[in-house]
Design an enzyme around this catalytic site. Sequence first.
Site, PDB file in Angstrom:
ATOM      1  N   ARG A  59      -3.780   0.857  11.006  1.00  0.00           N
ATOM      2  CA  ARG A  59      -4.476   0.287  12.162  1.00  0.00           C
ATOM      3  C   ARG A  59      -4.496   1.359  13.254  1.00  0.00           C
ATOM      4  NH1 ARG A  59      -6.257  -2.894   9.244  1.00  0.00           N
ATOM      5  NH2 ARG A  59      -6.182  -5.167   9.298  1.00  0.00           N
ATOM      6  N   HIS A  82     -13.250   2.786   8.705  1.00  0.00           N
ATOM      7  CA  HIS A  82     -12.510   1.619   8.176  1.00  0.00           C
ATOM      8  C   HIS A  82     -13.095   1.180   6.826  1.00  0.00           C
ATOM      9  CE1 HIS A  82      -9.639  -1.682   9.729  1.00  0.00           C
ATOM     10  NE2 HIS A  82      -9.651  -1.694   8.410  1.00  0.00           N
ATOM     11  N   GLN A  83     -13.102   2.113   5.891  1.00  0.00           N
ATOM     12  CA  GLN A  83     -13.686   1.808   4.581  1.00  0.00           C
ATOM     13  C   GLN A  83     -12.653   1.840   3.454  1.00  0.00           C
ATOM     14  OE1 GLN A  83     -16.240   5.618   4.201  1.00  0.00           O
ATOM     15  NE2 GLN A  83     -15.631   5.265   2.098  1.00  0.00           N
ATOM     16  N   ALA A  84     -11.358   2.020   3.814  1.00  0.00           N
ATOM     17  CA  ALA A  84     -10.360   2.191   2.753  1.00  0.00           C
ATOM     18  C   ALA A  84     -10.307   0.981   1.818  1.00  0.00           C
ATOM     19  CB  ALA A  84      -8.988   2.469   3.360  1.00  0.00           C
ATOM     20  N   ILE A 127       0.842  -1.211   0.000  1.00  0.00           N
ATOM     21  CA  ILE A 127       0.000   0.000   0.000  1.00  0.00           C
ATOM     22  C   ILE A 127       0.877   1.261   0.000  1.00  0.00           C
ATOM     23  CG2 ILE A 127      -1.705   1.312   1.336  1.00  0.00           C
ATOM     24  CD1 ILE A 127      -2.753  -1.480   2.335  1.00  0.00           C
ATOM     25  N   ASP A 134      -8.904   6.572   9.043  1.00  0.00           N
ATOM     26  CA  ASP A 134      -9.837   5.539   8.588  1.00  0.00           C
ATOM     27  C   ASP A 134      -9.918   4.426   9.628  1.00  0.00           C
ATOM     28  OD1 ASP A 134     -11.571   4.353   6.553  1.00  0.00           O
ATOM     29  OD2 ASP A 134     -10.004   2.825   6.365  1.00  0.00           O
ATOM     30  N   GLU A 144     -11.949   1.279  17.718  1.00  0.00           N
ATOM     31  CA  GLU A 144     -13.005   1.223  16.700  1.00  0.00           C
ATOM     32  C   GLU A 144     -13.910  -0.001  16.836  1.00  0.00           C
ATOM     33  OE1 GLU A 144     -10.503   0.980  13.086  1.00  0.00           O
ATOM     34  OE2 GLU A 144     -11.348  -1.011  12.752  1.00  0.00           O
TER      35      GLU A 144
HETATM   36  P1  NAD Z   1       2.807  -4.954   3.598  1.00  0.00           P
HETATM   37  O1  NAD Z   1       3.135  -6.116   4.478  1.00  0.00           O
HETATM   38  O2  NAD Z   1       2.887  -5.122   2.120  1.00  0.00           O
HETATM   39  O3  NAD Z   1       3.713  -3.693   3.991  1.00  0.00           O
HETATM   40  C1  NAD Z   1       3.969  -3.302   5.314  1.00  0.00           C
HETATM   41  C2  NAD Z   1       5.311  -2.568   5.302  1.00  0.00           C
HETATM   42  O4  NAD Z   1       5.515  -2.017   6.614  1.00  0.00           O
HETATM   43  C3  NAD Z   1       6.512  -3.483   4.992  1.00  0.00           C
HETATM   44  O5  NAD Z   1       7.298  -2.919   3.976  1.00  0.00           O
HETATM   45  C4  NAD Z   1       7.270  -3.526   6.325  1.00  0.00           C
HETATM   46  O6  NAD Z   1       8.678  -3.644   6.151  1.00  0.00           O
HETATM   47  C5  NAD Z   1       6.898  -2.170   6.913  1.00  0.00           C
HETATM   48  N1  NAD Z   1       7.137  -2.073   8.346  1.00  0.00           N
HETATM   49  C6  NAD Z   1       7.131  -3.060   9.284  1.00  0.00           C
HETATM   50  N2  NAD Z   1       7.439  -2.547  10.494  1.00  0.00           N
HETATM   51  C7  NAD Z   1       7.639  -1.210  10.313  1.00  0.00           C
HETATM   52  C8  NAD Z   1       7.990  -0.144  11.176  1.00  0.00           C
HETATM   53  N3  NAD Z   1       8.215  -0.361  12.473  1.00  0.00           N
HETATM   54  N4  NAD Z   1       8.105   1.092  10.664  1.00  0.00           N
HETATM   55  C9  NAD Z   1       7.894   1.316   9.338  1.00  0.00           C
HETATM   56  N5  NAD Z   1       7.566   0.333   8.470  1.00  0.00           N
HETATM   57  C10 NAD Z   1       7.437  -0.906   8.958  1.00  0.00           C
HETATM   58  O7  NAD Z   1       1.330  -4.507   4.038  1.00  0.00           O
HETATM   59  P2  NAD Z   1       0.283  -3.659   3.180  1.00  0.00           P
HETATM   60  O8  NAD Z   1      -0.534  -4.579   2.352  1.00  0.00           O
HETATM   61  O9  NAD Z   1       0.981  -2.521   2.528  1.00  0.00           O
HETATM   62  O10 NAD Z   1      -0.678  -3.136   4.360  1.00  0.00           O
HETATM   63  C11 NAD Z   1      -0.189  -2.257   5.355  1.00  0.00           C
HETATM   64  C12 NAD Z   1      -1.195  -2.175   6.480  1.00  0.00           C
HETATM   65  O11 NAD Z   1      -2.376  -1.528   6.016  1.00  0.00           O
HETATM   66  C13 NAD Z   1      -1.706  -3.548   6.972  1.00  0.00           C
HETATM   67  O12 NAD Z   1      -0.832  -4.096   7.954  1.00  0.00           O
HETATM   68  C14 NAD Z   1      -3.058  -3.220   7.549  1.00  0.00           C
HETATM   69  O13 NAD Z   1      -2.913  -2.967   8.921  1.00  0.00           O
HETATM   70  C15 NAD Z   1      -3.455  -1.933   6.827  1.00  0.00           C
HETATM   71  N6  NAD Z   1      -4.649  -2.097   5.985  1.00  0.00           N
HETATM   72  C16 NAD Z   1      -5.704  -1.272   6.205  1.00  0.00           C
HETATM   73  C17 NAD Z   1      -6.835  -1.387   5.409  1.00  0.00           C
HETATM   74  C18 NAD Z   1      -8.034  -0.484   5.580  1.00  0.00           C
HETATM   75  O14 NAD Z   1      -9.110  -0.776   5.046  1.00  0.00           O
HETATM   76  N7  NAD Z   1      -7.921   0.643   6.273  1.00  0.00           N
HETATM   77  C19 NAD Z   1      -6.883  -2.360   4.398  1.00  0.00           C
HETATM   78  C20 NAD Z   1      -5.756  -3.173   4.214  1.00  0.00           C
HETATM   79  C21 NAD Z   1      -4.645  -3.031   5.004  1.00  0.00           C
END
Ligand code: NAD
Length: 336
Positions: A236, A297-299, A157, A260, A265
Amino acid sequence: MKVAVFSTKSYDRQFLDAANAALGAGHELAYLEARLSAQTAVLARDAGAVCAFVNDELDAATLATLAGQGVKLVALRSAGFNNVDLAAARREGIAVARVPAYSPEAVAEHTVAMILALNRHIHRAYNRVRDGNFALDGLLGFDLKGRTVGVVGTGRIGATLARIMQGFGCRVLAYDPYPDADLQARGVAYASMAELLADSDIVTLHCPLTSETHHLIDAQAVARMRHGAMLINTSRGAIVDTRAVIDGLKSGRIGRLGLDVYEEEGDLFFEDLSEQVLQDDVFARLLTFPNVLVTAHQAFFTIEAMTAIAETTIANISAFAATGRPEHEVPAPAAG
Ligand code: NAD
């Protein structure tokens, strides 16, 4: 396989039924509106698997009850798995599966929507115009071109967002323990968290919630931010210390806040509580600021993401039924 699907909404049913049919999986999906917790785990009796979402509580007590009823698989409809006690799952002999990647664009584009809305005060303009107020005072924004966006976590993301923001002409700074060489080649500069906070006009969070990232944005981090900076959290809730950002909003250190996700929540989001009195005073305080935009939480909530989540979830369950292992298993922590 019989699957007890917790925290079900009509849209979950729609997309899971479609995936179950499209993949010819034939799983027996028992839809439950209840959130999964130690109290509701008994509802999964007769099921070999449970399907859970972000605010279901898969702690040791819940997992013990599930295991006692013969549940062998937890299939998460999410990428994050911070709500599962993985050590307890391993002890109980329950495999945990997730949906590691499903349209990073969905979350990245929602993040952009929040950035644009907050910058140009679209949420306020919408109400004003409907009220017959066509004044522009208080609606001043800034050009994104030339501004610095700090991306915390450049996985799927964060990397997608970094590329989009480069398209706006922004300078992108990043912090991630594992820098992405492709992003570096595209001109994204990695920095320490302290440097990123000090140099960014917009700070946006895309790391997972872990013990290290819990309250990553605390009072100290807020104090390091540029005066008037924008903070966005679509990752999160507990990555942000809500009380610290409320203080930051009151002092003006945080100029705009987009959330979001919210640390508490679980008692609010995904439900229509419009007839009830809001009991969470911290959340209620957040809603009083004109420069705060909260979405519930709709992203992730796009057609493409919902289709991918449902199909991967069904594939995880099918693989488990066939081989005893789901396709995308969350590795259990080492025994200790
Ligand atoms: P991902 O696993 O592809 O990427 C997470 C990145 O965070 C990795 O590159 C990792 O090295 C890095 N990371 C780990 N610890 C860290 C730290 N202490 N400081 C900085 N970076 C760090 O995950 P993703 O698919 O990109 O998703 C990221 C997060 O988004 C998920 O963990 C989830 O919590 C959240 N998410 C939210 C929604 C939503 O609807 N709001 C939907 C999907 C995911």
